[in-house]
Design an enzyme around this catalytic site. Sequence first.
Site, mmCIF file in Angstrom:
data_model
loop_
_atom_site.group_PDB
_atom_site.id
_atom_site.type_symbol
_atom_site.label_atom_id
_atom_site.label_comp_id
_atom_site.label_asym_id
_atom_site.label_seq_id
_atom_site.Cartn_x
_atom_site.Cartn_y
_atom_site.Cartn_z
ATOM 1 N N VAL A 177 0.852 -1.194 0.000
ATOM 2 C CA VAL A 177 0.000 0.000 0.000
ATOM 3 C C VAL A 177 0.886 1.242 0.000
ATOM 4 C CG1 VAL A 177 -1.875 -1.195 1.198
ATOM 5 C CG2 VAL A 177 -0.170 0.062 2.530
ATOM 6 N N THR B 28 3.969 10.922 2.614
ATOM 7 C CA THR B 28 4.471 11.782 3.684
ATOM 8 C C THR B 28 3.283 12.318 4.476
ATOM 9 O OG1 THR B 28 6.288 12.377 2.229
ATOM 10 C CG2 THR B 28 5.921 13.815 4.124
ATOM 11 N N THR C 95 7.687 0.730 1.044
ATOM 12 C CA THR C 95 8.862 1.308 1.699
ATOM 13 C C THR C 95 8.398 1.900 3.022
ATOM 14 O OG1 THR C 95 9.733 1.847 -0.464
ATOM 15 C CG2 THR C 95 10.751 2.951 1.406
ATOM 16 N N CYS D 251 9.086 8.177 -4.796
ATOM 17 C CA CYS D 251 9.999 7.583 -3.813
ATOM 18 C C CYS D 251 11.055 8.531 -3.256
ATOM 19 C CB CYS D 251 10.657 6.361 -4.428
ATOM 20 S SG CYS D 251 9.440 5.073 -4.759
HETATM 21 P P1 NAD Z 1 0.169 3.317 -5.171
HETATM 22 O O1 NAD Z 1 -0.390 4.502 -4.513
HETATM 23 O O2 NAD Z 1 0.273 3.274 -6.652
HETATM 24 O O3 NAD Z 1 -0.679 2.021 -4.753
HETATM 25 C C1 NAD Z 1 -1.067 1.753 -3.456
HETATM 26 C C2 NAD Z 1 -2.460 1.107 -3.503
HETATM 27 O O4 NAD Z 1 -2.788 0.626 -2.197
HETATM 28 C C3 NAD Z 1 -3.587 2.063 -3.902
HETATM 29 O O5 NAD Z 1 -4.238 1.578 -5.062
HETATM 30 C C4 NAD Z 1 -4.527 2.063 -2.679
HETATM 31 O O6 NAD Z 1 -5.912 2.117 -3.019
HETATM 32 C C5 NAD Z 1 -4.198 0.735 -2.038
HETATM 33 N N1 NAD Z 1 -4.560 0.661 -0.620
HETATM 34 C C6 NAD Z 1 -4.281 1.564 0.352
HETATM 35 N N2 NAD Z 1 -4.736 1.099 1.540
HETATM 36 C C7 NAD Z 1 -5.315 -0.113 1.294
HETATM 37 C C8 NAD Z 1 -5.963 -1.093 2.127
HETATM 38 N N3 NAD Z 1 -6.054 -0.916 3.446
HETATM 39 N N4 NAD Z 1 -6.471 -2.209 1.546
HETATM 40 C C9 NAD Z 1 -6.351 -2.394 0.201
HETATM 41 N N5 NAD Z 1 -5.745 -1.521 -0.629
HETATM 42 C C10 NAD Z 1 -5.219 -0.394 -0.085
HETATM 43 O O7 NAD Z 1 1.602 3.085 -4.508
HETATM 44 P P2 NAD Z 1 2.905 2.405 -5.167
HETATM 45 O O8 NAD Z 1 3.614 3.357 -6.045
HETATM 46 O O9 NAD Z 1 2.534 1.062 -5.668
HETATM 47 O O10 NAD Z 1 3.814 2.267 -3.871
HETATM 48 C C11 NAD Z 1 3.517 1.321 -2.853
HETATM 49 C C12 NAD Z 1 4.691 1.255 -1.907
HETATM 50 O O11 NAD Z 1 5.857 0.776 -2.595
HETATM 51 C C13 NAD Z 1 5.099 2.586 -1.285
HETATM 52 O O12 NAD Z 1 5.529 2.367 0.025
HETATM 53 C C14 NAD Z 1 6.271 3.030 -2.140
HETATM 54 O O13 NAD Z 1 7.155 3.862 -1.430
HETATM 55 C C15 NAD Z 1 6.937 1.717 -2.461
HETATM 56 N N6 NAD Z 1 7.718 1.729 -3.712
HETATM 57 C C16 NAD Z 1 7.230 2.377 -4.810
HETATM 58 C C17 NAD Z 1 7.955 2.345 -6.006
HETATM 59 C C18 NAD Z 1 7.448 3.060 -7.240
HETATM 60 O O14 NAD Z 1 8.199 3.097 -8.208
HETATM 61 N N7 NAD Z 1 6.246 3.587 -7.264
HETATM 62 C C19 NAD Z 1 9.150 1.628 -6.081
HETATM 63 C C20 NAD Z 1 9.600 0.961 -4.941
HETATM 64 C C21 NAD Z 1 8.854 1.023 -3.760
HETATM 65 C C1 UDX Z 2 13.505 5.189 -7.773
HETATM 66 C C2 UDX Z 2 14.659 4.180 -7.645
HETATM 67 O O1 UDX Z 2 15.502 4.278 -8.809
HETATM 68 C C3 UDX Z 2 14.123 2.771 -7.494
HETATM 69 O O2 UDX Z 2 15.189 1.862 -7.263
HETATM 70 C C4 UDX Z 2 13.160 2.739 -6.324
HETATM 71 O O3 UDX Z 2 12.605 1.444 -6.182
HETATM 72 C C5 UDX Z 2 12.045 3.755 -6.500
HETATM 73 O O4 UDX Z 2 12.624 5.066 -6.676
HETATM 74 P P1 UDX Z 2 11.897 5.965 -9.737
HETATM 75 O O5 UDX Z 2 11.531 7.066 -8.802
HETATM 76 O O6 UDX Z 2 10.811 5.194 -10.376
HETATM 77 O O7 UDX Z 2 12.833 4.892 -8.987
HETATM 78 O O8 UDX Z 2 12.795 6.560 -10.934
HETATM 79 P P2 UDX Z 2 14.339 6.948 -11.101
HETATM 80 O O9 UDX Z 2 14.770 6.448 -12.400
HETATM 81 O O10 UDX Z 2 15.147 6.572 -9.943
HETATM 82 O O11 UDX Z 2 14.254 8.533 -11.222
HETATM 83 C C6 UDX Z 2 13.867 9.355 -10.125
HETATM 84 C C7 UDX Z 2 13.998 10.815 -10.486
HETATM 85 O O12 UDX Z 2 15.373 11.170 -10.648
HETATM 86 C C8 UDX Z 2 13.324 11.174 -11.817
HETATM 87 O O13 UDX Z 2 12.680 12.420 -11.679
HETATM 88 C C9 UDX Z 2 14.470 11.255 -12.792
HETATM 89 O O14 UDX Z 2 14.205 12.084 -13.880
HETATM 90 C C10 UDX Z 2 15.565 11.819 -11.905
HETATM 91 N N1 UDX Z 2 16.930 11.534 -12.379
HETATM 92 C C11 UDX Z 2 17.365 10.240 -12.477
HETATM 93 C C12 UDX Z 2 17.792 12.579 -12.684
HETATM 94 O O15 UDX Z 2 17.407 13.753 -12.590
HETATM 95 N N2 UDX Z 2 19.071 12.293 -13.099
HETATM 96 C C13 UDX Z 2 19.544 11.010 -13.194
HETATM 97 O O16 UDX Z 2 20.721 10.838 -13.557
HETATM 98 C C14 UDX Z 2 18.659 9.947 -12.878
#
Ligand code: NAD
Ligand code: UDX
Length: 481
Positions: free
Chosen positions: A86, A90, A128, A272
């Site tokens: 989920v 912040t 995270t 993130c």
């Molecule tokens: P997201 O907002 O896209 O998805 C989260 C989902 O969880 C939403 O659809 C929401 O409706 C659902 N949800 C919330 N509470 C719930 C509940 N109680 N029961 C069922 N569903 C529920 O978020 P995301 O981007 O997938 O990120 C999820 C986590 O993974 C975060 O902690 C984020 O920091 C981490 N993370 C994200 C990325 C990324 O690239 N987006 C990469 C690595 C880690």
């Molecule tokens: C990041 C981490 O890379 C990934 O490992 C973690 O799981 C989630 O957070 P993401 O946020 O999806 O992934 O994209 P990333 O490619 O890391 O870029 C993040 C931001 O940094 C973007 O806005 C990108 O444009 C910027 N960026 C990236 C730069 O400005 N310069 C670079 O050299 C690389």
Amino acid sequence: MVKICCIGAGYVGGPTMAVIALKCPSIEVVVVDIWEPRIAAWNSDQLPIYEPGLYDVVKECRGRNLFFSKDVEKHVAEADIVFVSVNTPTKTQGLGAGKAADLTYWESAARTIADVSKSDKIVVEKSTVPVKTAEAIEKILTHNSKGIKFQILSNPEFLAEGTAIEDLFQPDRVLIGGRETPEGQKAIQALKSVYAHWVPEDRILTTNLWSAELSKLAANAFLAQRISSVNAMSALCEATGADVAEVSYAVGKDSRIGPKFLNASVGFGGFCFPKDILNLVYICECNGLPEVAEYWKQVIKINDYQKSRFVNRVVSSMFNTVSQKKIAILGFAFKKDTGDTRETPAIDVCQGLLGDKALLSIYDPQVQKEHIQRDLIMKKFDWDHPLHLQPKSASSAVEQVTVTSDAYEATKEAHGVCILTEWDEFKTLDYKKIYDNMQKPAFVFDGRNVVNADKLREIGFIVYSIGKPLDAWLKDMPAIA
Ligand code: NAD
Ligand code: UDX
């Protein structure tokens, strides 16, 4: 047959579970979410997120051993392994507002698991989270367990948006943290055997819970720190006549430093980096480490500085005012190959220009009009929440903003063009045609260093590229700090 349920069908839950289902045909994987339209989209041909290669993976296993459902309770109850993916945005209010992670969604998911479970389960932190969250989750589960045993594992996700499928197919590492008890180690082995279907054993790292939780925050902080370092250099390059691309290349050639993540930009964004570093700062403060907190805070400060420096450069170059001037914004997503706009630098840049009364015409190949309008009126950190969890805003659109469906329309009669996302299509636009249709002098402010500045200058543009030697025009119009 092992059954996996993943709570949270977002950018992480959806792609991660789709790849597990693809690589492990003997495992049934169900992704559940309280957001019904999102589940409906996962079950349709229009997936709720744009990610190259994702549709093919989903198409191959959906209905076979991959399912998307809104029936959270049923599938959690039936699962052997429950991933929790989920959102952890912040906090916007109360203790730690603006820094600490909001664990409301996590806690509610944990309470659901405790309420509906009738058999022992492995609960996997995929989101995270702050270090020691597993301890809090364990407490919620064990105090409500009715004799059922839960093992908590931390298995943070390292995928990046835009390359999620590639990253999941060939991860640099999979990290699994667990309790150092026999039960904890058994749970680690169970999860390891899932990944072992396609990830080489030496890439599956096992640690204690707290190391796994902290490694995720540390990895994001280190990556973001590299970007802030190169962005800090970009300001110095502009002041001295050095070229940040040449500096990055030379620095990255040192095998101890390496070439990746050294592209200067208008600033980093995404779901993130900003939130995870703020969270790290908060954890340091809570642990009585103000110097360490201050150190990581600088990464965010330089990022904010880079965005405001860009806005200042635009305004100062255009005779110190952009009031009533049309400025085209090319790219709104936080990076290319995603439609995600969470914490995109484009929001801050657009708001900065709107503050100076500019008229913005925005084009992004993947971001919808309503989405852009909504982002521009939302309070900071409300962007972190999925659509259905965002507070409703009183006004529905910013008057000075129009959103177009192509770059040529956006730039027509504009005074300046700001490139804020590195979409490939921006490299091959017909800039002569764009120049001919713009007001003069015509400016290009390249926040991603994607255009060939020399060619654009030959056409007649005044060009600003992040961290590159300045045009005579820009030298004469220094950005106000
Ligand atoms: P997201 O907002 O896209 O998805 C989260 C989902 O969880 C939403 O659809 C929401 O409706 C659902 N949800 C919330 N509470 C719930 C509940 N109680 N029961 C069922 N569903 C529920 O978020 P995301 O981007 O997938 O990120 C999820 C986590 O993974 C975060 O902690 C984020 O920091 C981490 N993370 C994200 C990325 C990324 O690239 N987006 C990469 C690595 C880690
Ligand atoms: C990041 C981490 O890379 C990934 O490992 C973690 O799981 C989630 O957070 P993401 O946020 O999806 O992934 O994209 P990333 O490619 O890391 O870029 C993040 C931001 O940094 C973007 O806005 C990108 O444009 C910027 N960026 C990236 C730069 O400005 N310069 C670079 O050299 C690389």
